[in-house]
Write an enzyme that holds these catalytic residues in place. Structure first.
Site, PDB file in Angstrom:
ATOM      1  CB  CYS A 105      -0.960  -0.032   1.186  1.00  0.00           C
ATOM      2  SG  CYS A 105      -2.360   1.118   0.996  1.00  0.00           S
ATOM      3  CG  HIS A 145      -3.634  -3.673   2.782  1.00  0.00           C
ATOM      4  ND1 HIS A 145      -2.703  -3.236   3.707  1.00  0.00           N
ATOM      5  CD2 HIS A 145      -4.242  -2.559   2.300  1.00  0.00           C
ATOM      6  CE1 HIS A 145      -2.750  -1.914   3.780  1.00  0.00           C
ATOM      7  NE2 HIS A 145      -3.671  -1.483   2.932  1.00  0.00           N
ATOM      8  CD  GLU A 187      -1.348  -6.421   4.842  1.00  0.00           C
ATOM      9  OE1 GLU A 187      -1.591  -5.283   5.277  1.00  0.00           O
ATOM     10  OE2 GLU A 187      -0.870  -6.639   3.709  1.00  0.00           O
TER      11      GLU A 187
END
Length: 558
Positions: free
Chosen positions: A381, A507, A509
């Site tokens: 990001c 993102h 993750e």
């Protein structure tokens, strides 16, 4: 019809209700039951999207674009089940909904009160999750601590819920603490007794007590707790401090939590398949060589601010038979001391997301260091935006290049506001949020890692790469390896000729799971491992690969 489990907490905050809820979800799923988990948060914010990470930790983004509590990340990682905006409820969102109904006249001129209107709205949200998910069991975590004023409407709502579904279709779990007093050499039960007393005064009798402690709980203590709190001895479940959150489901299974829940809910006990989870925990406890990863961020004083990033790194290390040696590096310290002093010896660098210009110059310096020192790098990001700025300034000849967010008057806004964000005034819930497709370019590192033409990733941003500079970046050596399907938005960039240098606007993750690491994180750790001193077997394998590659290369002679 769904069964319902409510998880409350007492004595202290941060007692581990979320991990208990997620662990129970894992255990039920291992027996073939589908599960959905929701969080009831007692704060007045509509959602945590505008809250400081120092106040609340990370904001976890769901597939449908909800900005939610970090516990939803635990729910998804433990159950491998996607949650939605319905799974995150706050006092603010409840009051907002009730006031909107009152303004529309939905209550026909009646006096709007906490009971029945607020509690009724809370119960409706729980029923909605059950209907939308179709889950066999809906687990609800009630935020806060029993005794807090803020939690009272939620506790009253789950008391009333018993009348909605019947006593055989719901269960109450209370998570509590047994503190150890060194001078007496004892675990003390009085705080637990008083916490249960508070819960009973509201009208809730817990079916199970999960008792946190830092040392074993013997049978005499379990009998004492059960007798004072009105639960069977077998329903007093010890929860000793664990070396990893991923070990908690195994511990609670051994103590009989899931069996007790199945009994209370009148559900059949199917064979449990926890083999893969047990293997995962075994690998956690028997790791391979350490990989040193620097996480360069703005909020490093609070580890929960980057919780999903850290877990994604752990997942990747598990799969790669490595242990994670994480260094928390404050971006502002890099501005003061320089990247070499803080990053020397690192095997990889990660720059995660964030907002605002504090620490940005430190992040840019860290990225330049990773690029020039050929250290594996992953930007997420804002991390991608900083990578773009670094390249613009140092390689593309754009002196003073920056982001329009950070420097509105910059002469080279290589990062600018998304067109659809131009007229947005409110901050809450208005970013580009949720899952969007990304088309992966052929013959790129990204294609090698993903093995897919189109991937779907979760986003949370307002600013994006400025396409006015697209050709210049490509000509100067940047590779745009992922874009929106229409080609308008740059989603993923990389540098060819570097061991591993990639950054994404999304993102990744949030999609990483134990046993199923995200490809970008796995690729980062794999590249970092190549920097480690090779074992004899590994050195032989690398030499073999080098020889094969040399044989396959066309001869330049003649």
């Amino acid at each position: 019809m769904a069964k319902f489990v409510f998880v409350t907490g007492g004595v202290v905050s941060s007692i581990g209700k979320g991990i208990v809820a997620a662990s129970l979800g894992r255990l039920l799923k291992s027996r073939g039951y589908s599960v959905s988990i929701l969080k009831l948060d007692p704060y007045l914010n509509v959602d945590p999207g505008t809250m400081s990470p120092f106040q609340h930790g990370e904001v976890f983004v769901t597939e449908d674009g909800a900005e939610t509590d970090l516990d939803l990340g635990h729910y998804e990682r433990f159950t491998d089940t996607a949650m939605s905006r319905l799974n995150s409820v706050t006092t603010g969102s409840i009051y907002q909904a009730v006031i909107n109904k009152e303004r529309r006249g939905d209550y026909n001129g009646g006096t709007v009160q906490v009971i029945p209107h607020i509690t009724g709205e809370i119960r409706e949200r729980i029923h909605r999750v059950a209907a939308n998910s179709g889950a066999d069991v809906v687990i609800t975590e009630i935020g806060g601590t029993v005794g807090d004023i803020e939690s009272l409407p939620f506790l009253e709502a789950i008391r009333e819920f018993r009348g909605d579904v019947g006593r055989n279709d719901l269960a109450y779990i209370h998570v509590t603490l047994l503190p150890f007093i060194g001078t007496s050499g004892e675990l003390k039960t009085k705080p637990t007794q008083h916490s249960v007393k508070e819960l009973r005064a509201i009208g809730i009798q817990p079916d199970v007590l999960v008792c946190r402690s830092d040392r074993p709980i013997n049978e005499d203590l379990k009998r004492k707790i059960g007798g004072f709190c009105g639960v069977p001895n077998r329903a007093v479940i010890p929860a000793l401090d664990a070396d990893s959150i991923y070990a908690v489901p195994i511990s609670l299974e051994e103590e009989g939590l899931c069996l007790e829940m199945l009994d209370v809910l009148n559900l059949t006990d199917h064979d449990s398949d926890m083999k893969n989870w047990v293997q995962l925990v075994h690998k956690l406890r028997n790791p391979g060589p350490a990989v040193k990863v620097a996480l360069v961020g703005k909020y490093v004083q609070l580890n929960d601010a980057y919780l999903s990033v850290v877990e994604a790194l752990r997942h990747a290390c598990l799969t790669q038979d490595a242990s994670l040696e994480l260094s928390w590096v404050c971006a502002e310290q890099i501005e003061t001391h320089g990247p070499e002093n803080l990053l020397k010896g690192m095997d990889a660098v990660v720059v995660p997301g964030g907002f605002g210009n504090r620490g940005v110059d430190g992040k840019i310096a860290a990225i330049r260091w990773a690029r020039e020192q050929r250290v594996p790098f992953l930007g997420l990001c804002l991390g991608m935006q900083c990578a773009v700025i670094e390249w613009a300034r140092n390689q593309a000849g754009l002196t003073g290049a920056s982001s329009a967010e950070l420097e509105p008057d910059t002469s080279h806004p290589v990062i600018h506001l998304l067109p659809e964000q131009q007229d947005v005034v409110d901050l809450g819930g208005t970013m580009r949020l949720g899952v969007y497709p990304c088309r992966i370019a052929p013959d790129t590192l990204a294609q090698k890692l993903y093995g897919e033409e189109v991937v779907y990733e979760r986003h949370r941003h307002r600013y994006e790469f400025n396409n006015s500079y697209r050709n210049l970046f490509i000509e100067s050596g940047y590779t745009i390896s992922g874009s929106s399907p229409d080609g308008r938005l740059v989603e993923l960039i990389e540098l060819k000729g570097h061991p591993f240098f990639t950054a994404c606007q999304y993102h990744p993750e949030f999609l990483s799971r134990p046993g199923k690491p995200h490809p970008l994180f796995r690729g980062l750790i794999e590249a970092a491992q190549l920097r480690l001193p090779a074992s004899p077997d590994e050195a032989l394998r690398r030499q073999s690969q080098t020889n094969i590659s040399a044989q396959e290369k066309p001869s330049r002679i003649g």
